[in-house]
Design an enzyme around this catalytic site. Structure first.
Site, PDB file in Angstrom:
ATOM      1  N   LYS A 182       0.810  -1.227   0.000  1.00 26.85           N
ATOM      2  CA  LYS A 182       0.000   0.000   0.000  1.00 26.85           C
ATOM      3  C   LYS A 182       0.849   1.285   0.000  1.00 26.85           C
ATOM      4  O   LYS A 182       0.490   2.267  -0.641  1.00 26.85           O
ATOM      5  CB  LYS A 182      -0.966   0.004   1.182  1.00 26.85           C
ATOM      6  CG  LYS A 182      -2.057  -1.061   1.057  1.00 26.85           C
ATOM      7  CD  LYS A 182      -3.048  -0.981   2.211  1.00 26.85           C
ATOM      8  CE  LYS A 182      -4.016  -2.147   2.157  1.00 26.85           C
ATOM      9  NZ  LYS A 182      -5.035  -2.077   3.210  1.00 26.85           N
TER      10      LYS A 182
ATOM     11  N   ASN B 283      -4.915   1.884  -1.675  1.00 26.36           N
ATOM     12  CA  ASN B 283      -5.376   0.505  -1.910  1.00 26.36           C
ATOM     13  C   ASN B 283      -6.240   0.388  -3.166  1.00 26.36           C
ATOM     14  O   ASN B 283      -6.716  -0.701  -3.478  1.00 26.36           O
ATOM     15  CB  ASN B 283      -6.125  -0.056  -0.693  1.00 26.36           C
ATOM     16  CG  ASN B 283      -7.520   0.520  -0.581  1.00 26.36           C
ATOM     17  OD1 ASN B 283      -7.802   1.595  -1.100  1.00 26.36           O
ATOM     18  ND2 ASN B 283      -8.404  -0.185   0.098  1.00 26.36           N
TER      19      ASN B 283
ATOM     20  N   GLY C  38      -0.909  -0.086  13.574  1.00 20.91           N
ATOM     21  CA  GLY C  38      -0.398  -0.376  12.230  1.00 20.91           C
ATOM     22  C   GLY C  38      -1.169   0.388  11.162  1.00 20.91           C
ATOM     23  O   GLY C  38      -1.828   1.393  11.447  1.00 20.91           O
ATOM     24  N   GLY C  39      -1.107  -0.107   9.923  1.00 18.06           N
ATOM     25  CA  GLY C  39      -1.737   0.566   8.791  1.00 18.06           C
ATOM     26  C   GLY C  39      -3.252   0.646   8.932  1.00 18.06           C
ATOM     27  O   GLY C  39      -3.872   1.651   8.572  1.00 18.06           O
TER      28      GLY C  39
ATOM     29  N   GLY D  83     -15.567  -7.690  11.094  1.00 19.88           N
ATOM     30  CA  GLY D  83     -14.595  -7.201  10.118  1.00 19.88           C
ATOM     31  C   GLY D  83     -14.999  -7.384   8.663  1.00 19.88           C
ATOM     32  O   GLY D  83     -14.495  -6.686   7.787  1.00 19.88           O
TER      33      GLY D  83
HETATM   34  P1  ATR Z   1      -1.534  -3.646   9.989  1.00 16.95           P
HETATM   35  O1  ATR Z   1      -0.671  -2.737   9.154  1.00 16.95           O
HETATM   36  O2  ATR Z   1      -2.279  -4.663   9.186  1.00 16.95           O
HETATM   37  O3  ATR Z   1      -2.450  -2.897  10.905  1.00 16.95           O
HETATM   38  P2  ATR Z   1       0.776  -4.307  11.679  1.00 16.95           P
HETATM   39  O4  ATR Z   1       1.496  -3.113  11.220  1.00 16.95           O
HETATM   40  O5  ATR Z   1       1.512  -5.589  11.670  1.00 16.95           O
HETATM   41  O6  ATR Z   1      -0.573  -4.579  10.856  1.00 16.95           O
HETATM   42  O7  ATR Z   1       0.203  -4.021  13.138  1.00 16.95           O
HETATM   43  C1  ATR Z   1      -0.266  -5.026  13.932  1.00 16.95           C
HETATM   44  C2  ATR Z   1      -0.713  -4.435  15.278  1.00 16.95           C
HETATM   45  O8  ATR Z   1      -1.046  -5.532  16.120  1.00 16.95           O
HETATM   46  C3  ATR Z   1       0.388  -3.668  16.001  1.00 16.95           C
HETATM   47  O9  ATR Z   1      -0.190  -2.580  16.668  1.00 16.95           O
HETATM   48  C4  ATR Z   1       0.941  -4.690  16.990  1.00 16.95           C
HETATM   49  O10 ATR Z   1       1.525  -4.147  18.153  1.00 16.95           O
HETATM   50  P3  ATR Z   1       3.091  -3.711  18.185  1.00 16.95           P
HETATM   51  O11 ATR Z   1       3.167  -2.375  17.492  1.00 16.95           O
HETATM   52  O12 ATR Z   1       3.425  -3.652  19.611  1.00 16.95           O
HETATM   53  O13 ATR Z   1       3.837  -4.797  17.436  1.00 16.95           O
HETATM   54  C5  ATR Z   1      -0.325  -5.433  17.346  1.00 16.95           C
HETATM   55  N1  ATR Z   1      -0.023  -6.773  17.875  1.00 16.95           N
HETATM   56  C6  ATR Z   1       0.368  -7.853  17.170  1.00 16.95           C
HETATM   57  N2  ATR Z   1       0.552  -8.921  17.982  1.00 16.95           N
HETATM   58  C7  ATR Z   1       0.267  -8.495  19.246  1.00 16.95           C
HETATM   59  C8  ATR Z   1       0.246  -9.131  20.555  1.00 16.95           C
HETATM   60  N3  ATR Z   1       0.566 -10.430  20.711  1.00 16.95           N
HETATM   61  N4  ATR Z   1      -0.121  -8.377  21.618  1.00 16.95           N
HETATM   62  C9  ATR Z   1      -0.456  -7.080  21.480  1.00 16.95           C
HETATM   63  N5  ATR Z   1      -0.463  -6.423  20.273  1.00 16.95           N
HETATM   64  C10 ATR Z   1      -0.106  -7.126  19.177  1.00 16.95           C
END
Ligand code: ATR
Length: 288
Positions: free
Chosen positions: A76, A97, A140-141, A250
């Protein structure tokens, strides 16, 4: 960048969804349903494209007969960088997107915002009206698009909660004072003041750890939205529903984000009907 002119031999408009990996994408099913419904002779296919091949693929979109494309993970931001013209929302999010070609220029939009708001409006109508505070889990995104959507709806305070607080701070800083960053330890207190909770993390998705948070402090009129759609009802949504709270799954975001692209490419604005939803739900249940 200058996309090549469309191949003159192609009369049927072709569109694709570009990702890596892409085989689980439900977008072809959604767009094929609408193409059939409107009796438009077009096609929508999957394109599995590695990050290092993405710029070439997009540069040759028109030459290969495509009138546009959807773009999903991990492309993206790269799509944003390649566009000649971007909508204001895409520029704000620095992520695209939805691509289409207009007068030889590559144009880009971010329809995740419309997807999030469309799902909220359909599944919890009025849930954002007069909303003072919302909690977003994850930074995240997806969180980025959802913040932009809530700001469009004039939510006064957005509490961005993330395991890595520094990442929440970085994201909050892009949006100004209405968005505040927090660590997970603040969550119980924040939920007590929230009218909307949105999970944007992958927790609760099939194969991932569950999202283990206590919903007891959420006010009775709060709406709980999980952007995870495999399973269709996550543990978070199940617990929220059991408490009598309104929930938004979702799948609605996935369906509604597809609407603007279809309209750009094929000239008709499609609806997210219950028949379409049932079709995609059946596919999710069969393959998960
Ligand atoms: P996207 O871009 O699809 O939103 P991403 O950038 O991988 O995906 O973001 C995933 C989110 O899930 C992040 O906020 C991540 O937290 P961190 O920034 O601390 O990594 C969160 N996340 C993933 N696994 C997690 C876990 N086990 N506990 C708490 N937060 C989690």
């Amino acid at each position: 960048m200058k996309p090549e002119p469309a191949a003159k031999t192609s009369t049927v408009p072709k569109v694709c969804v570009i990702g890596w990996p892409i085989k689980h994408s439900r977008s072809p099913l959604i767009h094929s349903y609408w193409l059939d419904q409107f009796k438009i002779s077009g096609s929508y296919e999957r394109a599995e494209v590695r990050p290092e091949e993405f710029a070439d693929f997009v540069g040759n979109l028109a030459r290969n007969g495509f009138v546009g494309a959807n773009v999903t993970l991990p492309h993206k931001e790269a799509a944003f960088a390649l566009c000649d013209i971007k909508t204001d929302l895409a520029a704000r999010l620095e992520a695209v997107n939805t691509l289409w070609i207009e007068a030889g220029k590559l144009c880009g939009d971010n329809s995740d915002v419309a997807g999030f708001l469309g799902a909220l409006d359909q599944d919890a109508p009025g849930g954002d009206v007069g909303l003072e505070r919302a909690v977003i889990l994850g930074a995240g995104g997806a969180a980025r698009a959802i913040i932009a959507g809530l700001l469009l709806r004039s939510v006064k305070e957005i509490m961005l909660v993330n395991r890595t607080e520094a990442r929440a701070e970085e994201l909050a800083a892009r949006f100004g004072p209405a968005v505040k960053a927090h660590g997970l330890a603040d969550l119980p207190d924040l939920l007590g003041r929230a009218g909307l909770l949105v999970n944007t993390t992958s927790l609760g998705m099939t194969g991932q750890p569950m999202l283990d948070i206590d919903l007891e402090t959420l006010p009775a009129q709060a709406v709980v939205n999980d952007i995870v759609y495999v399973p269709l009802e996550t543990g978070l949504l199940h617990r929220a529903r059991s408490r009598g709270l309104r929930v938004v799954g979702g799948l609605g975001m996935l369906l509604h984000q597809a609407v603007p692209g279809f309209e750009h490419w094929f000239g008709q604005r499609p609806k997210v009907s219950s028949e379409l939803r049932t079709l995609i739900e059946a596919d999710v249940m069969a393959k998960s």
